[in-house]
Structure formats: C-alpha cells, structure tokens
Motif scaffolding. Structure first.
Motif, PDB file in Angstrom:
ATOM      1  N   ASP A 218      23.124  74.697  56.342  1.00 10.80           N
ATOM      2  CA  ASP A 218      22.069  75.166  57.234  1.00 10.80           C
ATOM      3  C   ASP A 218      22.656  75.323  58.632  1.00 10.80           C
ATOM      4  OD1 ASP A 218      19.892  75.647  58.825  1.00 10.80           O
ATOM      5  OD2 ASP A 218      18.765  73.862  58.231  1.00 10.80           O
ATOM      6  N   PRO A 219      22.802  76.565  59.114  1.00 11.43           N
ATOM      7  CA  PRO A 219      23.413  76.780  60.428  1.00 11.43           C
ATOM      8  C   PRO A 219      22.638  76.161  61.583  1.00 11.43           C
ATOM      9  CG  PRO A 219      22.460  78.818  59.577  1.00 11.43           C
ATOM     10  CD  PRO A 219      22.443  77.826  58.451  1.00 11.43           C
ATOM     11  N   SER A 242      28.070  83.891  54.772  1.00 13.39           N
ATOM     12  CA  SER A 242      26.932  84.346  53.964  1.00 13.39           C
ATOM     13  C   SER A 242      25.718  83.436  54.109  1.00 13.39           C
ATOM     14  CB  SER A 242      27.333  84.444  52.488  1.00 13.39           C
ATOM     15  OG  SER A 242      27.475  83.156  51.896  1.00 13.39           O
ATOM     16  N   GLY A 244      24.802  82.446  56.992  1.00 16.00           N
ATOM     17  CA  GLY A 244      24.267  82.734  58.316  1.00 16.00           C
ATOM     18  C   GLY A 244      25.004  82.066  59.454  1.00 16.00           C
ATOM     19  N   THR A 246      27.904  81.653  62.304  1.00 14.43           N
ATOM     20  CA  THR A 246      28.687  82.537  63.157  1.00 14.43           C
ATOM     21  C   THR A 246      29.966  81.830  63.585  1.00 14.43           C
ATOM     22  OG1 THR A 246      27.499  81.774  65.124  1.00 14.43           O
ATOM     23  CG2 THR A 246      26.650  83.727  64.026  1.00 14.43           C
TER      24      THR A 246
END
Length: 264
Positions: A218-219, A242, A244, A246
């Motif tokens: 979980d970003p 993939s 999410g 960065t």
C-alpha cells in the motif's frame, strides 16, 4: 597488491584488509580500514578495486557496514573470469585495496517519503546495502516495521544475512530497537527451504504478505528498497510500480528506490 612505488589517483585512497571470510565457493566478505575523513550515508556504494598492470581497476560496491562503524565491510560474489572479483576473492589480511573517496547512491533513507513499513527486497549480494541500513538507528526511528527479504538459489547462500540478523539483538546501539521492529524473510529458488520462490512470485501470489501476516503493498503506508541482479531490479521495479508506488531519488523522495550500481 599495489606497491608503495605506484602513484595512486587522487580520487582513491589505499586501505588495509582487516579481515576476510569465505561464506561459500561463490560468496565472500571482507573488512577494510576506514579513512578518518571518509563519510557516507548507510546504503550508499563506493568505487572499490585494485591496481592492475599499473592502472586502477575499480567497480561499484555497496558498503555493508553502517555509517557509524569504524571499519568498512563489503560482501561480494566470486566471478572466476571477472576482471576485478577474480582478483578480490584472493584477498588476505594485510593486503591493500583501493577505495574511492566519494560514496553515493539512491538506496538511502533520505530518498524515501515518510511511511510506516519499510521493505528491503534483496537477492544474492544485493543484501549488502541492507546489511548497512538494518544497523542504522535512523531506520528504526523512521519506520514502525522493517521487513528484510533475501532470496538466493541455495540455503548456504543465505548464511551471511541470517548470521547478521541473529547478531543484531546483541548490538549495544540498536539491539533494543531491532527485536520488535525487524522481520527477516529468507527464501530460496533451487533448494527446498521454509520459504521457496522468487521474491516477485511471492509478492504477486500474496504469499509474502500471508507469511508475514501483513496487508498487501500500500503506497500510502509502505516504502520499498530494491537491490539485486539487473533482471531482479527490472522485474521488481515494474511489479512495485504496478501497486501505485512512485520511484524516489535524493532530490525527490518517493515510495520506492532501486540500486543503480553493480559489481562484475
């Protein structure tokens, strides 16, 4: 080894080998003296090498010791026809090695945004920068949980990381932090082991998270560091993206970072 008659480039110093340990037929580690003026951030790499035919032969190596250590540790593969590692593997205590004066790298805490859980994903000798970072007090101050994964072909190849992690609870500087915060997850790809499979497969299948009893990536709360072979870096970077995440850098901190230095 370099002789006293050879003039060294201004970009390097010549350091003494303090210790050498051969973990397997393909893996070894060694410790060098640390110049008084040498400063680095845990997780960075530096140019390392030997004088060969009167010229410096240098390669990038992650520093495996933390920034506060009096010495400099390195963990290396042995490549029999490798220009440098074919020579480095024969190091003995008292030999001398060239050390670059300017460490650098993206696999540092400064390149990540604040988060709750930090994943350090490594294969092979890619565990080296994490050997530095898991002994860095700042890592435990910034994150509630640190998960170090190490994937190798064979069980014997895991010994370096396993022994290091086991020793941390006795570390006078970070021992009390490590117990509740550091989780070590080792896996193999060839021999049978308690965990088996490539780290990308373990992530994609969800097995990694099930085994750890934590939610999937979980970003919003997780941060990831990646270090291994070129193929592993590419595959894992795409996989993490993939979800999410960065990519971060020293100038622009992000959700994950990838090592960008390699030895032959």
């Amino acid at each position: 080894m370099p002789s006293d008659s050879i003039v060294l480039p201004k970009s390097v110093t010549e350091e003494d080998v303090l210790a050498v340990r051969h973990w397997t037929d393909e893996l070894f580690s060694f410790r060098l003296t640390r110049p008084a003026a040498f400063r680095f951030r845990s997780g960075e790499f530096v140019m390392l090498g030997l004088m060969v035919d009167g010229k410096p032969l240098l390669r990038a190596y992650s520093i495996a010791s933390p920034s506060w250590d009096d010495g400099l540790d390195f963990f290396s593969i042995k490549v029999q026809d490798g220009p440098l590692t074919s020579r480095l593997q024969h190091l003995q205590t008292g030999d001398r090695v060239l050390l670059g004066k300017k460490p650098t790298g993206t696999l540092v805490l400064d390149a990540l945004k604040p988060g709750k859980r930090l994943y350090m994903l490594s294969t092979g000798t890619g565990i080296a920068p994490f050997a530095s970072l898991i002994r860095e007090p700042e890592a435990y101050e910034k994150f509630d949980q640190i998960v170090l994964t190490h994937t190798c072909r064979n069980v014997a190849d895991l010994a370096y990381g396993a022994e290091l992690v086991d020793s941390l609870v006795e570390d006078p500087l970070i021992g009390e932090m490590v117990g509740p915060k550091l989780t070590y997850y080792a896996s193999t790809t060839r021999e049978d082991f308690v965990h088996k499979g490539r780290i990308t497969d373990l992530i994609e299948s969800g097995k990694l998270f099930t085994d750890l009893d934590v939610p999937s990536f979980d970003p919003a709360v997780d941060r990831v560091m990646i270090c291994g072979s070129m193929a592993m870096l590419q595959d894992t970077k795409q996989l993490v993206a993939s979800f999410g995440f960065t990519e971060g850098s020293n100038a622009n901190p992000g959700d994950f970072v990838v090592e960008k230095a390699f030895a032959d």
